[in-house]
Motif scaffolding. Sequence first.
Motif, PDB file in Angstrom:
ATOM      1  N   ASP A 110       0.721  -1.151  -0.047  1.00  0.00           N
ATOM      2  CA  ASP A 110       0.100   0.047  -0.268  1.00  0.00           C
ATOM      3  C   ASP A 110       0.864   1.272  -0.071  1.00  0.00           C
ATOM      4  O   ASP A 110       0.477   2.238  -0.434  1.00  0.00           O
ATOM      5  N   ARG A 111       2.023   1.383   0.754  1.00  0.00           N
ATOM      6  CA  ARG A 111       2.903   2.206   0.649  1.00  0.00           C
ATOM      7  C   ARG A 111       3.931   2.408  -0.689  1.00  0.00           C
ATOM      8  O   ARG A 111       4.683   3.279  -0.867  1.00  0.00           O
ATOM      9  N   GLY A 112       3.621   1.330  -1.331  1.00  0.00           N
ATOM     10  CA  GLY A 112       4.533   1.494  -2.800  1.00  0.00           C
ATOM     11  C   GLY A 112       5.644   0.634  -2.827  1.00  0.00           C
ATOM     12  O   GLY A 112       6.689   0.885  -3.770  1.00  0.00           O
ATOM     13  N   LEU A 113       5.570  -0.552  -2.420  1.00  0.00           N
ATOM     14  CA  LEU A 113       6.758  -1.444  -2.444  1.00  0.00           C
ATOM     15  C   LEU A 113       7.225  -1.755  -3.633  1.00  0.00           C
ATOM     16  O   LEU A 113       6.241  -2.206  -4.900  1.00  0.00           O
ATOM     17  N   TRP A 114       8.383  -1.662  -4.070  1.00  0.00           N
ATOM     18  CA  TRP A 114       8.846  -1.782  -5.675  1.00  0.00           C
ATOM     19  C   TRP A 114      10.052  -2.696  -5.882  1.00  0.00           C
ATOM     20  O   TRP A 114      10.285  -3.125  -7.127  1.00  0.00           O
ATOM     21  N   PHE A 115      10.478  -3.014  -4.728  1.00  0.00           N
ATOM     22  CA  PHE A 115      11.888  -4.070  -5.233  1.00  0.00           C
ATOM     23  C   PHE A 115      11.166  -5.571  -5.301  1.00  0.00           C
ATOM     24  O   PHE A 115      11.719  -6.313  -4.724  1.00  0.00           O
ATOM     25  N   GLY A 116      10.431  -5.780  -6.261  1.00  0.00           N
ATOM     26  CA  GLY A 116      10.054  -7.301  -6.925  1.00  0.00           C
ATOM     27  C   GLY A 116      11.136  -8.041  -6.926  1.00  0.00           C
ATOM     28  O   GLY A 116      10.629  -9.153  -6.360  1.00  0.00           O
ATOM     29  N   PRO A 117      12.234  -7.915  -7.700  1.00  0.00           N
ATOM     30  CA  PRO A 117      13.281  -8.989  -7.711  1.00  0.00           C
ATOM     31  C   PRO A 117      13.725  -9.613  -6.592  1.00  0.00           C
ATOM     32  O   PRO A 117      13.825 -10.572  -6.086  1.00  0.00           O
ATOM     33  N   LEU A 118      13.720  -8.560  -5.393  1.00  0.00           N
ATOM     34  CA  LEU A 118      14.242  -9.069  -4.026  1.00  0.00           C
ATOM     35  C   LEU A 118      13.120  -9.786  -3.453  1.00  0.00           C
ATOM     36  O   LEU A 118      13.393 -10.919  -2.786  1.00  0.00           O
ATOM     37  N   LEU A 119      11.849  -9.424  -3.553  1.00  0.00           N
ATOM     38  CA  LEU A 119      10.697 -10.187  -2.875  1.00  0.00           C
ATOM     39  C   LEU A 119      10.620 -11.426  -3.482  1.00  0.00           C
ATOM     40  O   LEU A 119      10.304 -12.382  -2.842  1.00  0.00           O
ATOM     41  N   ALA A 120      10.772 -11.567  -4.754  1.00  0.00           N
ATOM     42  CA  ALA A 120      10.599 -12.888  -5.518  1.00  0.00           C
ATOM     43  C   ALA A 120      11.558 -13.917  -5.034  1.00  0.00           C
ATOM     44  O   ALA A 120      10.957 -14.984  -5.010  1.00  0.00           O
ATOM     45  N   GLU A 121      12.924 -13.536  -4.529  1.00  0.00           N
ATOM     46  CA  GLU A 121      13.780 -14.640  -3.949  1.00  0.00           C
ATOM     47  C   GLU A 121      13.654 -14.625  -2.568  1.00  0.00           C
ATOM     48  O   GLU A 121      14.750 -15.190  -1.776  1.00  0.00           O
ATOM     49  N   ASP A 122      13.019 -13.793  -1.750  1.00  0.00           N
ATOM     50  CA  ASP A 122      13.191 -13.839  -0.398  1.00  0.00           C
ATOM     51  C   ASP A 122      12.708 -15.060   0.436  1.00  0.00           C
ATOM     52  O   ASP A 122      11.637 -15.214   0.381  1.00  0.00           O
ATOM     53  N   GLU A 123      13.647 -15.845   0.994  1.00  0.00           N
ATOM     54  CA  GLU A 123      13.201 -17.138   1.413  1.00  0.00           C
ATOM     55  C   GLU A 123      12.494 -16.876   2.831  1.00  0.00           C
ATOM     56  O   GLU A 123      11.562 -17.830   3.242  1.00  0.00           O
ATOM     57  N   ASP A 124      12.322 -15.828   3.419  1.00  0.00           N
ATOM     58  CA  ASP A 124      11.472 -15.435   4.510  1.00  0.00           C
ATOM     59  C   ASP A 124       9.914 -15.737   3.998  1.00  0.00           C
ATOM     60  O   ASP A 124       9.245 -16.139   4.959  1.00  0.00           O
ATOM     61  N   PHE A 125       9.667 -15.514   2.816  1.00  0.00           N
ATOM     62  CA  PHE A 125       8.352 -15.765   2.530  1.00  0.00           C
ATOM     63  C   PHE A 125       8.268 -16.867   1.619  1.00  0.00           C
ATOM     64  O   PHE A 125       7.055 -17.195   0.881  1.00  0.00           O
ATOM     65  N   SER A 126       8.860 -17.824   1.893  1.00  0.00           N
ATOM     66  CA  SER A 126       8.863 -19.125   0.964  1.00  0.00           C
ATOM     67  C   SER A 126       7.605 -19.858   1.273  1.00  0.00           C
ATOM     68  O   SER A 126       6.840 -20.691   0.404  1.00  0.00           O
ATOM     69  N   GLU A 127       6.958 -19.847   2.452  1.00  0.00           N
ATOM     70  CA  GLU A 127       5.674 -20.434   2.910  1.00  0.00           C
ATOM     71  C   GLU A 127       4.383 -19.848   2.248  1.00  0.00           C
ATOM     72  O   GLU A 127       3.406 -20.230   2.601  1.00  0.00           O
TER      73      GLU A 127
END
Length: 356
Positions: A110-127
């Motif tokens: 909602d605040r404008g998160l833009w670093f998609g490539p980093l999010l895509a590989e972030d293992e914290d969100f693997s589940e």
Amino acid sequence: MKTLFRISLAAAMTLCTPFLQAADELDADKIAFQALSPVVSALLNADDVPELMERAEKLEDTDTLQAIAVYLAASREDPKQVLAPYQVAALFARRGDDKLALRYLQEADDRGLWFGPLLAEDEDFSELRNTATYKSVLASAQERYKKIAVGKVGAISVLNPPAGIPAPQACRPVVVWLHGYGINGELDESDQPLADTGAIILGINGTEMLNATNSFRWIGPGFEGTQKAVQNGLKELEAQQCIDRKQVYLMGFSQGSQHAGALLAQHPDDYAGALLVSPGGRQPTPTVSKARGKRVFVINGKEEGPGNQQMTVDFLKLFSEGNEVKSRTHEGGHFYPDDWKTSFPQALLWLMDREA
């Protein structure tokens, strides 16, 4: 910061309640003090939101709940802050609290998160990758990244030799600077000793932004993306001034050093030599080199980690056949040696066969 302190202290108390309930036999005040003191210290001593973010990051190594409390403080202090709610989401996900993780991930979006490539590989969100919230946030972040990255990824910075250093009859040589992970190719007056060699210093931003618009990395697989970025940077420089394409040298630090070495090994017709400082990175180092008749100087620190030490050995071996290779080990770790303002220019002059 007073309002910030009151809000954040309340949040910290809420987050730390489990500590108070976990051991009734211990003194509750002592437990509360031990649990809250790092948070209170961070809130009292931080002057602004960036400093809060730094303190929260340090707390991640010792206690994720304490880190969450300080990130929440930063998030509430600056409603435009994107990284703070993202880090809160990642820490909750790491703790297995999917509901709160998705809540704060959505807040970051909602605040404008833009670093998609980093999010895509972030293992914290693997589940959480199969959830509707994660998929929606990732898609939005990837689209924002495409727009924000324009003009930043691969952007060049140029540092010219002083006017008092005469140009050769041919065009000037170029030293292409490849930065380490998480920084950028911006050059400033502190880099002037490199240009005092008579070469044009060309800094290039990496091939992907991380979570700030001044933070980049060189991405794989392989090294062809970096080769394209370097050649594009040279073309842009060539449109501005005369450069000697037969005297293009590579210089890198850490991840940039690994990519510089790989480019010389795989594209020797494009480069005359390389200065590799503290090579490091997660990609495999090339095992075959096409380079012959080149000069390569490898510098690393005695206190470097085992992986970096091994990469130095690998590059020395890689260029040992048919090239002239020098190496130096300084007393420090994974950083520039204290004498870099003299030793680096000397190494560059040796690469250019113009020792001082």
